[in-house]
Design a protein around this motif. Structure first.
Motif, PDB file in Angstrom:
ATOM      1  N   VAL A  31      32.349  48.450  83.212  1.00  0.00           N
ATOM      2  CA  VAL A  31      33.746  48.889  83.150  1.00  0.00           C
ATOM      3  C   VAL A  31      34.446  48.437  84.426  1.00  0.00           C
ATOM      4  CG1 VAL A  31      35.281  50.892  82.988  1.00  0.00           C
ATOM      5  CG2 VAL A  31      33.058  50.939  81.832  1.00  0.00           C
ATOM      6  N   ASN A  32      35.478  47.586  84.282  1.00  0.00           N
ATOM      7  CA  ASN A  32      36.189  47.136  85.479  1.00  0.00           C
ATOM      8  C   ASN A  32      37.279  48.143  85.864  1.00  0.00           C
ATOM      9  OD1 ASN A  32      38.705  46.478  84.184  1.00  0.00           O
ATOM     10  ND2 ASN A  32      37.810  44.557  83.475  1.00  0.00           N
ATOM     11  N   GLN A  33      37.880  47.923  87.017  1.00  0.00           N
ATOM     12  CA  GLN A  33      38.882  48.857  87.547  1.00  0.00           C
ATOM     13  C   GLN A  33      40.024  49.128  86.561  1.00  0.00           C
ATOM     14  OE1 GLN A  33      39.246  50.584  90.464  1.00  0.00           O
ATOM     15  NE2 GLN A  33      37.257  49.975  91.260  1.00  0.00           N
ATOM     16  N   GLU A  34      40.483  48.102  85.880  1.00  0.00           N
ATOM     17  CA  GLU A  34      41.596  48.267  84.940  1.00  0.00           C
ATOM     18  C   GLU A  34      41.188  49.084  83.716  1.00  0.00           C
ATOM     19  OE1 GLU A  34      40.761  44.982  86.083  1.00  0.00           O
ATOM     20  OE2 GLU A  34      42.104  45.383  87.748  1.00  0.00           O
ATOM     21  N   GLU A  35      39.909  49.071  83.381  1.00  0.00           N
ATOM     22  CA  GLU A  35      39.424  49.778  82.186  1.00  0.00           C
ATOM     23  C   GLU A  35      39.120  51.251  82.437  1.00  0.00           C
ATOM     24  OE1 GLU A  35      37.305  45.915  80.085  1.00  0.00           O
ATOM     25  OE2 GLU A  35      36.172  47.106  81.542  1.00  0.00           O
ATOM     26  N   ILE A  36      39.125  51.660  83.682  1.00  0.00           N
ATOM     27  CA  ILE A  36      38.866  53.062  84.011  1.00  0.00           C
ATOM     28  C   ILE A  36      39.841  53.983  83.274  1.00  0.00           C
ATOM     29  CG2 ILE A  36      39.024  54.770  85.877  1.00  0.00           C
ATOM     30  CD1 ILE A  36      36.439  53.253  85.975  1.00  0.00           C
ATOM     31  N   ALA A  66      39.095  55.968  79.968  1.00  0.00           N
ATOM     32  CA  ALA A  66      38.124  57.065  79.933  1.00  0.00           C
ATOM     33  C   ALA A  66      38.594  58.204  79.035  1.00  0.00           C
ATOM     34  CB  ALA A  66      37.867  57.586  81.343  1.00  0.00           C
ATOM     35  N   HIS A  67      37.676  58.710  78.254  1.00  0.00           N
ATOM     36  CA  HIS A  67      37.927  59.906  77.456  1.00  0.00           C
ATOM     37  C   HIS A  67      36.586  60.568  77.123  1.00  0.00           C
ATOM     38  CE1 HIS A  67      37.077  57.063  74.177  1.00  0.00           C
ATOM     39  NE2 HIS A  67      36.705  58.130  73.505  1.00  0.00           N
ATOM     40  N   ILE A  68      36.660  61.774  76.620  1.00  0.00           N
ATOM     41  CA  ILE A  68      35.461  62.522  76.255  1.00  0.00           C
ATOM     42  C   ILE A  68      35.305  62.503  74.748  1.00  0.00           C
ATOM     43  CG2 ILE A  68      34.343  64.795  76.250  1.00  0.00           C
ATOM     44  CD1 ILE A  68      35.946  65.415  78.807  1.00  0.00           C
ATOM     45  N   ASP A  69      34.099  62.161  74.288  1.00  0.00           N
ATOM     46  CA  ASP A  69      33.778  62.316  72.880  1.00  0.00           C
ATOM     47  C   ASP A  69      33.562  63.818  72.646  1.00  0.00           C
ATOM     48  OD1 ASP A  69      31.556  62.817  70.788  1.00  0.00           O
ATOM     49  OD2 ASP A  69      32.325  60.830  70.278  1.00  0.00           O
ATOM     50  N   SER A  70      34.434  64.440  71.862  1.00  0.00           N
ATOM     51  CA  SER A  70      34.405  65.892  71.715  1.00  0.00           C
ATOM     52  C   SER A  70      33.148  66.400  71.016  1.00  0.00           C
ATOM     53  CB  SER A  70      35.655  66.376  70.979  1.00  0.00           C
ATOM     54  OG  SER A  70      35.738  65.758  69.715  1.00  0.00           O
ATOM     55  N   CYS A  90      30.144  63.061  75.633  1.00  0.00           N
ATOM     56  CA  CYS A  90      29.929  61.833  76.406  1.00  0.00           C
ATOM     57  C   CYS A  90      31.224  61.428  77.099  1.00  0.00           C
ATOM     58  CB  CYS A  90      29.546  60.670  75.495  1.00  0.00           C
ATOM     59  SG  CYS A  90      28.046  60.877  74.566  1.00  0.00           S
ATOM     60  N   LEU A  91      31.096  60.775  78.243  1.00  0.00           N
ATOM     61  CA  LEU A  91      32.237  60.123  78.863  1.00  0.00           C
ATOM     62  C   LEU A  91      32.245  58.695  78.347  1.00  0.00           C
ATOM     63  CD1 LEU A  91      34.597  60.220  80.868  1.00  0.00           C
ATOM     64  CD2 LEU A  91      32.975  59.545  82.664  1.00  0.00           C
ATOM     65  N   GLU A  92      33.340  58.301  77.716  1.00  0.00           N
ATOM     66  CA  GLU A  92      33.428  56.989  77.089  1.00  0.00           C
ATOM     67  C   GLU A  92      34.549  56.154  77.692  1.00  0.00           C
ATOM     68  OE1 GLU A  92      31.836  58.047  72.642  1.00  0.00           O
ATOM     69  OE2 GLU A  92      33.991  57.906  72.914  1.00  0.00           O
ATOM     70  N   PHE A  93      34.357  54.841  77.615  1.00  0.00           N
ATOM     71  CA  PHE A  93      35.337  53.866  78.082  1.00  0.00           C
ATOM     72  C   PHE A  93      35.471  52.770  77.025  1.00  0.00           C
ATOM     73  CE2 PHE A  93      33.292  55.741  81.735  1.00  0.00           C
ATOM     74  CZ  PHE A  93      34.337  56.027  82.582  1.00  0.00           C
ATOM     75  N   ASN A  94      36.592  52.088  77.043  1.00  0.00           N
ATOM     76  CA  ASN A  94      36.824  50.921  76.175  1.00  0.00           C
ATOM     77  C   ASN A  94      36.574  51.231  74.708  1.00  0.00           C
ATOM     78  OD1 ASN A  94      37.458  49.405  78.449  1.00  0.00           O
ATOM     79  ND2 ASN A  94      35.335  48.779  78.738  1.00  0.00           N
ATOM     80  N   ASN A  95      37.248  52.264  74.215  1.00  0.00           N
ATOM     81  CA  ASN A  95      37.127  52.654  72.802  1.00  0.00           C
ATOM     82  C   ASN A  95      35.673  52.856  72.389  1.00  0.00           C
ATOM     83  OD1 ASN A  95      39.921  52.646  72.291  1.00  0.00           O
ATOM     84  ND2 ASN A  95      39.880  50.421  72.119  1.00  0.00           N
ATOM     85  N   ALA A  96      34.915  53.528  73.235  1.00  0.00           N
ATOM     86  CA  ALA A  96      33.508  53.887  73.003  1.00  0.00           C
ATOM     87  C   ALA A  96      32.554  52.696  73.051  1.00  0.00           C
ATOM     88  CB  ALA A  96      33.352  54.650  71.696  1.00  0.00           C
TER      89      ALA A  96
END
Length: 80
Positions: free
Chosen positions: A37-42, A45-49, A53-59
């Motif tokens: 995950v690069n700086q721009e993709e931070i 971030a979201h949580i899979d309810s 899980c902590l997810e990035f880039n649409n999981a």
């Protein structure tokens, strides 16, 4: 399993993580995710309810709650 229930992105790869047991950890996740995950993709971030899980880039990148909790406990920073 120790689910993530909330987070705050501070800067760079630094996050405050809130877990379901009430513990809060301030941690730099760069060693865990910077190669995926690069700086721009931070900001993705979201949580899979369901899984906590902590997810990035649409999981496309996720951190299992158990792994995230263990990492946070081992790498927790002193509050500034």
């Amino acid at each position: 399993m120790m689910k993530l229930v909330n987070f705050t992105h501070l800067h760079d790869y630094w996050f405050v993580l809130d877990f379901e047991n009430g513990e809060q950890k301030r941690v730099d996740l760069s060693n865990l995710i910077a190669s995926h995950v690069n700086q721009e993709e931070i900001k993705t971030a979201h949580i899979d309810s369901e899984w906590g899980c902590l997810e990035f880039n649409n999981a496309m990148v996720d951190i299992e709650p158990k792994t995230l909790y263990s990492y946070a406990k081992q790498n927790e920073a002193e509050a500034a």
